[in-house]
Design a protein around this motif. Sequence first.
Motif, PDB file in Angstrom:
ATOM      1  N   MET A   1       0.841  -1.186   0.000  1.00 10.87           N
ATOM      2  CA  MET A   1       0.000   0.000   0.000  1.00 10.87           C
ATOM      3  C   MET A   1       0.885   1.248   0.000  1.00 10.87           C
ATOM      4  N   ALA A   2       0.498   2.213  -0.765  1.00 10.54           N
ATOM      5  CA  ALA A   2       1.260   3.454  -0.867  1.00 10.54           C
ATOM      6  C   ALA A   2       1.107   4.278   0.409  1.00 10.54           C
ATOM      7  N   GLU A   3       2.123   5.054   0.682  1.00  8.61           N
ATOM      8  CA  GLU A   3       2.117   5.967   1.827  1.00  8.61           C
ATOM      9  C   GLU A   3       1.646   7.339   1.357  1.00  8.61           C
ATOM     10  N   ILE A   4       0.685   7.943   2.069  1.00  4.85           N
ATOM     11  CA  ILE A   4       0.187   9.281   1.739  1.00  4.85           C
ATOM     12  C   ILE A   4       0.962  10.308   2.563  1.00  4.85           C
ATOM     13  N   ARG A   5       1.478  11.311   1.876  1.00  3.87           N
ATOM     14  CA  ARG A   5       2.221  12.379   2.553  1.00  3.87           C
ATOM     15  C   ARG A   5       1.620  13.735   2.193  1.00  3.87           C
ATOM     16  N   ASP A   6       1.583  14.624   3.179  1.00  2.63           N
ATOM     17  CA  ASP A   6       1.246  16.020   2.923  1.00  2.63           C
ATOM     18  C   ASP A   6       2.485  16.658   2.293  1.00  2.63           C
ATOM     19  N   ILE A   7       2.290  17.370   1.199  1.00  5.92           N
ATOM     20  CA  ILE A   7       3.408  18.031   0.520  1.00  5.92           C
ATOM     21  C   ILE A   7       3.220  19.535   0.691  1.00  5.92           C
ATOM     22  N   TYR A   8       4.259  20.201   1.175  1.00  8.71           N
ATOM     23  CA  TYR A   8       4.189  21.636   1.447  1.00  8.71           C
ATOM     24  C   TYR A   8       5.016  22.467   0.465  1.00  8.71           C
ATOM     25  N   ASN A   9       6.063  21.905  -0.085  1.00  8.76           N
ATOM     26  CA  ASN A   9       6.955  22.635  -0.973  1.00  8.76           C
ATOM     27  C   ASN A   9       6.269  22.877  -2.320  1.00  8.76           C
ATOM     28  N   PRO A  10       6.064  24.152  -2.720  1.00 11.49           N
ATOM     29  CA  PRO A  10       5.371  24.444  -3.978  1.00 11.49           C
ATOM     30  C   PRO A  10       6.029  23.824  -5.209  1.00 11.49           C
ATOM     31  N   CYS A  11       7.355  23.813  -5.252  1.00 10.11           N
ATOM     32  CA  CYS A  11       8.046  23.219  -6.408  1.00 10.11           C
ATOM     33  C   CYS A  11       7.814  21.719  -6.468  1.00 10.11           C
ATOM     34  N   GLU A  12       7.843  21.051  -5.329  1.00 12.34           N
ATOM     35  CA  GLU A  12       7.605  19.606  -5.289  1.00 12.34           C
ATOM     36  C   GLU A  12       6.180  19.286  -5.735  1.00 12.34           C
ATOM     37  N   LYS A  13       5.225  20.101  -5.311  1.00 16.87           N
ATOM     38  CA  LYS A  13       3.832  19.917  -5.746  1.00 16.87           C
ATOM     39  C   LYS A  13       3.735  19.986  -7.265  1.00 16.87           C
ATOM     40  N   SER A  14       4.353  21.011  -7.843  1.00 13.35           N
ATOM     41  CA  SER A  14       4.304  21.208  -9.296  1.00 13.35           C
ATOM     42  C   SER A  14       4.938  20.044 -10.050  1.00 13.35           C
ATOM     43  N   VAL A  15       6.082  19.573  -9.569  1.00 17.63           N
ATOM     44  CA  VAL A  15       6.785  18.481 -10.243  1.00 17.63           C
ATOM     45  C   VAL A  15       5.956  17.200 -10.196  1.00 17.63           C
TER      46      VAL A  15
END
Length: 156
Positions: A1-15
């Motif tokens: 099962m995949a792990e769900i993570r909150d992403i805060y870095n705007p560049c990481e979100k975009s990528v």
Amino acid sequence: MAEIRDIYNPCEKSVICNDILRALPSWFGNESAIADYTGQVRAMPFYAAFDGGRAVGFAALKAHGAFTSEVCVMGILKEYHRQGIGKTLIDRCEKYCRENKMEFLTVKTLDESRESKSYEKTRLFYLSVGFKPLEVFPLHWDENNPCLFMAKHIRV
């Protein structure tokens, strides 16, 4: 099962958004839409599913006032479909709504009046996690892409 993570870095979100949407041409084949989503997600609550170190899915939320949040864009790599990742991402979106006392989670998707096997699966997915179809907006995107508006009540 995949792990769900909150992403805060705007560049990481975009990528993550860009990479996954480009891997899903049956759903996201419009270059300007991909560019638009990739820019929008930078400022949104964003949750990503990881298989080891690889992002395999994501969901980004857009708040609409005090009571509603929208799944603005969501994508899961095709080889990871039907493994519970989508449901887990929606569960995380619902948690965000409860934490912020929002009563509704909404989503817009392609209506069935435009034939698409890919979006037929998408609509069935949203129905399976509790969304109800509320209204069709035939010109929301354009006349070739009628928009189905769906919503789910969240108990806060």
